[in-house]
Design a protein around this motif. Structure first.
Motif, PDB file in Angstrom:
ATOM      1  N   PHE A 102      25.393   7.882  19.564  1.00  0.00           N
ATOM      2  CA  PHE A 102      25.456   7.864  18.307  1.00  0.00           C
ATOM      3  C   PHE A 102      25.958   9.523  17.812  1.00  0.00           C
ATOM      4  CE2 PHE A 102      21.856   5.071  19.277  1.00  0.00           C
ATOM      5  CZ  PHE A 102      22.501   4.017  18.962  1.00  0.00           C
ATOM      6  N   ILE A 103      26.949   9.291  17.084  1.00  0.00           N
ATOM      7  CA  ILE A 103      27.835  10.861  16.501  1.00  0.00           C
ATOM      8  C   ILE A 103      27.217  10.544  14.870  1.00  0.00           C
ATOM      9  CG2 ILE A 103      29.664  12.269  15.974  1.00  0.00           C
ATOM     10  CD1 ILE A 103      30.771  10.476  18.354  1.00  0.00           C
ATOM     11  N   VAL A 104      26.067  11.791  14.720  1.00  0.00           N
ATOM     12  CA  VAL A 104      25.546  11.560  13.345  1.00  0.00           C
ATOM     13  C   VAL A 104      25.800  12.735  12.615  1.00  0.00           C
ATOM     14  CG1 VAL A 104      23.138  11.794  12.519  1.00  0.00           C
ATOM     15  CG2 VAL A 104      23.354  10.671  14.628  1.00  0.00           C
ATOM     16  N   GLY A 105      26.153  12.505  11.132  1.00  0.00           N
ATOM     17  CA  GLY A 105      26.616  13.317  10.330  1.00  0.00           C
ATOM     18  C   GLY A 105      25.646  13.152   8.985  1.00  0.00           C
ATOM     19  N   LEU A 106      25.230  14.501   8.790  1.00  0.00           N
ATOM     20  CA  LEU A 106      24.188  14.457   7.720  1.00  0.00           C
ATOM     21  C   LEU A 106      25.141  14.883   6.456  1.00  0.00           C
ATOM     22  CD1 LEU A 106      20.914  16.039   8.993  1.00  0.00           C
ATOM     23  CD2 LEU A 106      21.477  13.881   8.561  1.00  0.00           C
ATOM     24  N   LYS A 107      24.973  14.490   5.203  1.00  0.00           N
ATOM     25  CA  LYS A 107      25.823  14.822   4.137  1.00  0.00           C
ATOM     26  C   LYS A 107      26.003  16.179   3.659  1.00  0.00           C
ATOM     27  CE  LYS A 107      27.121  13.145  -0.504  1.00  0.00           C
ATOM     28  NZ  LYS A 107      26.889  12.141  -1.355  1.00  0.00           N
ATOM     29  N   GLY A 108      27.135  16.801   3.820  1.00  0.00           N
ATOM     30  CA  GLY A 108      27.272  18.272   3.615  1.00  0.00           C
ATOM     31  C   GLY A 108      27.810  19.068   4.841  1.00  0.00           C
ATOM     32  N   ASP A 109      27.636  18.266   6.190  1.00  0.00           N
ATOM     33  CA  ASP A 109      28.016  18.909   7.475  1.00  0.00           C
ATOM     34  C   ASP A 109      29.420  18.527   7.593  1.00  0.00           C
ATOM     35  OD1 ASP A 109      27.624  16.485   8.705  1.00  0.00           O
ATOM     36  OD2 ASP A 109      25.634  17.273   9.628  1.00  0.00           O
ATOM     37  N   ASP A 110      29.851  19.331   8.578  1.00  0.00           N
ATOM     38  CA  ASP A 110      31.265  18.915   9.020  1.00  0.00           C
ATOM     39  C   ASP A 110      31.384  17.510   9.871  1.00  0.00           C
ATOM     40  OD1 ASP A 110      32.016  21.342   8.273  1.00  0.00           O
ATOM     41  OD2 ASP A 110      31.937  22.421  10.293  1.00  0.00           O
ATOM     42  N   THR A 111      30.240  17.128  10.687  1.00  0.00           N
ATOM     43  CA  THR A 111      30.414  15.796  11.155  1.00  0.00           C
ATOM     44  C   THR A 111      30.731  14.750  10.014  1.00  0.00           C
ATOM     45  OG1 THR A 111      29.406  16.652  12.942  1.00  0.00           O
ATOM     46  CG2 THR A 111      29.303  14.386  12.826  1.00  0.00           C
ATOM     47  N   TYR A 112      29.887  14.946   9.193  1.00  0.00           N
ATOM     48  CA  TYR A 112      29.880  13.871   8.063  1.00  0.00           C
ATOM     49  C   TYR A 112      31.058  13.699   7.465  1.00  0.00           C
ATOM     50  CZ  TYR A 112      28.007  11.410   3.820  1.00  0.00           C
ATOM     51  OH  TYR A 112      28.026  10.626   2.822  1.00  0.00           O
ATOM     52  N   GLU A 113      31.677  15.039   7.122  1.00  0.00           N
ATOM     53  CA  GLU A 113      33.125  14.800   6.521  1.00  0.00           C
ATOM     54  C   GLU A 113      34.071  14.250   7.755  1.00  0.00           C
ATOM     55  OE1 GLU A 113      33.907  15.647   3.363  1.00  0.00           O
ATOM     56  OE2 GLU A 113      31.366  15.970   3.113  1.00  0.00           O
ATOM     57  N   GLN A 114      34.056  14.569   8.761  1.00  0.00           N
ATOM     58  CA  GLN A 114      34.945  14.097  10.009  1.00  0.00           C
ATOM     59  C   GLN A 114      34.842  12.573   9.915  1.00  0.00           C
ATOM     60  OE1 GLN A 114      33.588  16.698  12.867  1.00  0.00           O
ATOM     61  NE2 GLN A 114      35.486  17.701  12.955  1.00  0.00           N
ATOM     62  N   ILE A 115      33.514  12.204   9.805  1.00  0.00           N
ATOM     63  CA  ILE A 115      33.158  10.696  10.059  1.00  0.00           C
ATOM     64  C   ILE A 115      33.722   9.980   8.666  1.00  0.00           C
ATOM     65  CG2 ILE A 115      31.393   8.898   9.809  1.00  0.00           C
ATOM     66  CD1 ILE A 115      29.475  10.462  11.368  1.00  0.00           C
ATOM     67  N   THR A 116      33.965  10.438   7.318  1.00  0.00           N
ATOM     68  CA  THR A 116      34.538   9.821   6.451  1.00  0.00           C
ATOM     69  C   THR A 116      35.745   9.966   6.417  1.00  0.00           C
ATOM     70  OG1 THR A 116      34.432  11.826   4.938  1.00  0.00           O
ATOM     71  CG2 THR A 116      32.530  10.694   4.712  1.00  0.00           C
ATOM     72  N   GLY A 117      36.502  10.750   7.204  1.00  0.00           N
ATOM     73  CA  GLY A 117      37.867  10.732   7.266  1.00  0.00           C
ATOM     74  C   GLY A 117      38.602   9.738   8.147  1.00  0.00           C
TER      75      GLY A 117
END
Length: 198
Positions: free
Chosen positions: A56-71
């Motif tokens: 699992f690649i996890v992103g929390l709102k506000g971090d870079d991973t989250y923004e990359q997932i939304t992309g």
């Protein structure tokens, strides 16, 4: 009774009765101990030969991973998914212990996410799984090896208000859940031959 409460024909666990996949999430952040419990539940899912082919690649709102997932999300999912405080990419390892193709990798990953979903309901959280994303873009962004495959993006959070959604999404958020009858999925002898247990 909640409009989304299952109208089950036979007894089921209350958490399954109340489980559904909302699009409206509250912006409230999820407590870290609850997040850890979600992935602990996934850890204890069954898998063929105990290979545990889930990652699992996890992103929390506000971090870079989250923004990359939304992309990686398709336009429709962008209408609502960014309200969730947690997004993750579920990845299956397609290779077995001896380097062979693992034919049950996707199935086992699905079981792990199902376990996570059940735990989420216990924690007062809701889960919405999405096929609407670009797995090849996710592979590139996150450096996912060729032996692995991004299968789904998952949104997790506390439930929000339907009126917070785009107007085109409100109807599905406020309509009853529907499923075909269990007897229409359960066969004996041959496919499509009804089982006598119903």
């Amino acid at each position: 009774m909640n409009i989304k409460t299952a109208s089950n024909d036979f007894p089921i666990h209350p958490l399954l009765k109340e489980r559904w996949s909302p699009r409206a999430f509250n912006n409230r952040f999820i407590e870290p101990d609850k997040i850890r419990s979600l992935f602990e539940a996934a850890r204890w899912a069954p898998s063929a030969s105990n290979i545990q082919p889930w990652y699992f690649i996890v992103g929390l709102k506000g971090d870079d991973t989250y923004e990359q997932i939304t992309g990686t999300l398709v336009e429709f999912n962008l209408l609502w998914a960014t309200s969730a405080p947690l997004l993750f990419v579920a990845v299956a390892n397609k290779i077995g212990k001896k380097g062979e193709i693992n034919p049950t990798a996707q199935y086992d990953l699905g079981q792990a996410v199902a376990h996570l979903t059940f735990q989420a309901m216990e924690e007062g959280l809701y889960v919405h799984q999405m096929g609407g994303f670009d797995p090849l873009l996710a592979k590139t962004i996150f450096g996912i090896p060729d032996t692995h495959e991004a299968m789904t993006v998952v949104a997790v959070g506390y439930i929000g208000k339907p009126e917070s959604l785009h107007k085109n999404l409100v109807a599905s958020e406020t309509s009853p859940r529907e499923r075909r009858k269990a007897k229409d999925s359960v066969f004996s002898s041959k496919f499509n031959t009804p089982s006598s247990i119903f």
